[in-house]
Design an enzyme around this catalytic site. Structure first.
Site, short mmCIF file in Angstrom:
data_model
loop_
_atom_site.label_atom_id
_atom_site.label_comp_id
_atom_site.label_asym_id
_atom_site.label_seq_id
_atom_site.Cartn_x
_atom_site.Cartn_y
_atom_site.Cartn_z
N GLY A 113 0.82 -1.21 0.00
CA GLY A 113 0.00 0.00 0.00
C GLY A 113 0.85 1.26 0.00
O GLY A 113 0.38 2.35 -0.32
N ARG A 203 14.66 0.10 1.46
CA ARG A 203 15.09 -1.15 2.08
C ARG A 203 15.43 -2.19 1.02
O ARG A 203 15.01 -2.06 -0.13
CB ARG A 203 14.03 -1.65 3.06
CG ARG A 203 12.69 -1.91 2.44
CD ARG A 203 11.69 -2.33 3.52
NE ARG A 203 10.39 -2.64 2.92
CZ ARG A 203 9.35 -3.07 3.60
NH1 ARG A 203 9.43 -3.23 4.90
NH2 ARG A 203 8.22 -3.33 2.99
N ARG A 210 6.06 -12.58 0.39
CA ARG A 210 5.55 -12.94 1.71
C ARG A 210 4.64 -14.17 1.63
O ARG A 210 4.21 -14.53 0.53
CB ARG A 210 4.72 -11.76 2.27
CG ARG A 210 5.48 -10.47 2.31
CD ARG A 210 4.59 -9.28 1.97
NE ARG A 210 5.38 -8.06 1.79
CZ ARG A 210 5.58 -7.16 2.74
NH1 ARG A 210 5.01 -7.31 3.92
NH2 ARG A 210 6.33 -6.10 2.52
N ASP A 280 0.85 -11.48 6.13
CA ASP A 280 1.39 -10.56 5.12
C ASP A 280 2.71 -9.95 5.58
O ASP A 280 3.40 -9.30 4.80
CB ASP A 280 0.38 -9.44 4.79
CG ASP A 280 -0.13 -8.74 6.04
OD1 ASP A 280 -0.71 -9.41 6.90
OD2 ASP A 280 0.06 -7.52 6.16
N ASP A 290 9.05 -5.82 7.77
CA ASP A 290 8.03 -4.86 8.20
C ASP A 290 8.15 -4.50 9.68
O ASP A 290 7.43 -5.02 10.54
CB ASP A 290 6.61 -5.37 7.88
CG ASP A 290 6.24 -5.05 6.45
OD1 ASP A 290 7.12 -4.61 5.69
OD2 ASP A 290 5.07 -5.24 6.08
P1 AMP Z 1 1.21 -3.27 8.09
O1 AMP Z 1 0.32 -3.48 9.25
O2 AMP Z 1 2.11 -2.07 8.19
O3 AMP Z 1 1.97 -4.50 7.71
O4 AMP Z 1 0.26 -2.91 6.85
C1 AMP Z 1 -0.82 -3.70 6.47
C2 AMP Z 1 -1.31 -3.24 5.13
O5 AMP Z 1 -1.68 -1.87 5.17
C3 AMP Z 1 -0.30 -3.37 3.99
O6 AMP Z 1 -0.99 -3.72 2.84
C4 AMP Z 1 0.25 -1.97 3.90
O7 AMP Z 1 0.80 -1.69 2.63
C5 AMP Z 1 -0.96 -1.12 4.19
N1 AMP Z 1 -0.62 0.20 4.71
C6 AMP Z 1 -0.13 0.51 5.93
N2 AMP Z 1 0.05 1.83 6.06
C7 AMP Z 1 -0.35 2.40 4.91
C8 AMP Z 1 -0.43 3.74 4.42
N3 AMP Z 1 -0.05 4.79 5.15
N4 AMP Z 1 -0.89 3.93 3.16
C9 AMP Z 1 -1.27 2.90 2.41
N5 AMP Z 1 -1.25 1.63 2.81
C10 AMP Z 1 -0.79 1.36 4.04
MG MG Z 2 3.14 -5.11 6.35
#
Ligand code: AMP
Ligand code: MG
Length: 532
Positions: A113, A203, A210, A280, A290
């Site tokens: 995202g 990174r 994943r 994920d 992550d």
């Molecule tokens: P995470 O919990 O950081 O692993 O994120 C879970 C999902 O949310 C993944 O698909 C990320 O890419 C998306 N995500 C987290 N933060 C953002 C953001 N600020 N903008 C867009 N997508 C996000």
């Molecule tokens: Mg993530």
């Protein structure tokens, strides 16, 4: 037009091989519009140009490992390419499609995202993906803005490198930039949103594939692409697997289980709590990926998690990480099932996971305690020490580091004196746990006396597995507080220190200390939300 300062970086860029996008199907639409992307492993998308990118910190070690010289790190080219300002002619950046189970529930399509892979290049026969985190919206951004803030980017940059130097398998972080934009975040999710500095982390990893990449195709019964992705992954990243057909996929699953187990044993060794072990966030390479609301155990407490979102059930608490890894592997097994179509061999690998984990864990704990012998008594010592550490707040890192100073000739009282700095409240520890510890030291010293290695040899060996310096939660926060004011001295200092976490570094001795009282319940120091 990109001009190159020197030949070396040019060489890296001439070794660009976009295997992932060349060999796997891509999304036919090229727009950032949030949508379900089907029958595709990725979507092409360019990073947004940062308003005013500034290089805040760079890892010379990562740069060197991918073939970028120190001189080049200071160039405009480096700044432009690795902050997402310039897209190289022979590259086509993309976001990966993946799905996942979050906190035990199926979450459907997720995807990158706010992460965009800019290219993949080879140096010294090692292939590396370069990915920008916080580089703008993608079709997978859902309600997010695709951006990242400075505090979470500093945490990812510092921790990736800290973990690498601790010999914990991990993605790495080449560089940290501020973007020049301000980003709105509600840190505590309590209606108090505020603007924070935006940042980008570049990174690196062999790949960012994943568990969730496989789950996505499986959930859509898209066996054709599931097989394509699995064959691709095995061919490029698991070349030792030579079997064909079902055996190949089983061997793949078994190898991923082994690598994942190895990673978790390392986490438990250094006291790392990932905080969001959703599928994920599980790398197919068994590397830590992550860095969000992660944390380091300070007082040894298996029930601790830094993630405030997980406060109630503490699913991702320190002591539960091995079980969660197994649960996540079960989800991967389900995803790979259409390629194997036999339950029993998959079940066997899953059932062996906790047994093998226990063996590895016990071996690792023997190393932490300095035992070469292994028998009922040494195992008993391990069992009891983890119980004792929980009796009163006891710092994990300080305890194990100082334990290496105990000698075969010590009295139990002497031995206690050597580890006493680990107690958060020494008076309380003496009042309530002294006898228990003396009993434990009686056993421990008794076992040490049966060991062949000398005290010095054991100390040296123990100091290679029990770090002196870890990225304590409050240390990262102090570096962040200063960085918000554009003072990066502390960030640099902590980075330097964590290059050699097992070495005595007298100039950094002040960081070999327990978490200060003020940090115990401070946001960012012990409790963190997913806001990033
Ligand atoms: P995470 O919990 O950081 O692993 O994120 C879970 C999902 O949310 C993944 O698909 C990320 O890419 C998306 N995500 C987290 N933060 C953002 C953001 N600020 N903008 C867009 N997508 C996000
Ligand atoms: Mg993530």
């Amino acid at each position: 037009m990109v001009t190159f300062v020197n030949l070396q970086m040019l060489k890296l860029f001439s070794n660009i091989k976009n295997k992932f996008t060349n060999e796997l199907p891509g999304d036919l639409i090229e727009s950032v519009e949030t949508r379900q992307v089907v029958e595709a492993a990725f979507s092409y998308i360019n990073p947004i140009k940062p308003q005013n990118p500034k290089l805040i910190h760079v890892s010379k070690e990562v740069a060197d490992s991918v073939g970028i010289t120190t001189e080049e790190l200071e160039s405009e080219d480096f700044l432009n390419i690795f902050s997402g300002t310039t897209v190289l002619d022979n590259t086509k950046p993309y976001a990966m499609a993946y799905a996942g189970h979050q906190f035990g529930n199926w979450a459907g399509q997720l995807g990158d995202g706010r992460a965009i892979t800019i290219f993949e290049a080879t140096h010294n026969n090692k292939s590396t993906m370069f990915q920008l985190k916080g580089a703008g919206k993608t079709p997978y951004s859902r309600r997010g803005d695709g951006l990242a803030v400075l505090r979470s980017s500093i945490r990812e940059h510092l921790c990736s490198e800290a973990m690498y130097n601790l010999r914990v398998p991990t993605t790495r972080s080449l560089a940290l930039f501020t973007s020049g934009a301000m980003v709105l975040r509600d840190i505590l999710y309590n209606g108090n949103a505020d603007y924070e500095k935006g940042a980008i982390v570049c990174r690196t990893a062999p790949s960012f594939i994943r568990f969730g990449n496989f789950e996505l195709f499986a959930s859509r019964e898209d066996t054709k692409n599931l097989q394509l992705l699995t064959d691709f992954t095995i061919k490029h990243y698991f070349p030792k697997i030579k079997s064909e057909g079902k055996d190949k996929y089983l061997k793949f699953f078994e190898t991923v289980a082994d690598k994942t187990r190895n990673m978790i044993v390392h986490w438990q060794r250094v006291g790392f709590v990932h905080g969001v072990m959703n599928t994920d966030n599980m790398s197919i390479h068994g590397i830590t990926i992550d860095y969000g609301p992660y944390g380091w155990l300070e007082d040894y407490n298996p029930n601790w998690t830094p993630n405030t979102t997980d406060n109630e059930h503490k699913r991702y608490r320190f002591g539960n990480q091995p079980q969660i890894a197994q649960w996540n592997l079960l989800q991967l097994a389900n995803a790979l099932f259409p390629l194997i179509e036999e339950v029993k061999p998959l079940e066997k690998i899953l059932n062996e996971f906790p047994i093998k984990y226990e063996e590895d864990y016990i071996l690792m704990m023997h190393n932490k305690l300095g035992f070469e012998n292994s028998n009922e008594e040494t195992k008993n010592c391990i069992q009891l020490v983890t119980e004792n550490l929980q009796l009163t707040d006891t710092d994990m890192t300080i305890f194990f580091r100082n334990l290496s100073q105990v000698s075969k000739e010590d009295t139990v009282e002497n031995a206690f004196e050597k580890i006493k700095d680990a107690f958060y409240n020494l008076k309380e520890a003496k009042n309530s746990t002294y006898d228990t510890w003396l009993y434990w030291f009686t056993m421990y010293i008794n076992e040490l006396r049966k060991e062949n290695p000398s005290d010095l040899e054991r100390k040296t060996a123990m100091n290679l597995v029990n770090p002196k310096y870890v990225l304590r939660n409050y240390m990262a926060q102090l570096a962040i507080d200063d960085a918000e004011k554009e003072d990066y001295t502390l960030l640099n200092q902590i980075y330097e220190m964590l290059l050699k976490p097992y070495e005595e570094q007298p100039q950094f001795e002040k960081w070999f200390t327990k978490r200060p009282d003020w940090a115990k319940n401070k946001v960012g120091c012990s409790a963190l939300s997913c806001s990033s």
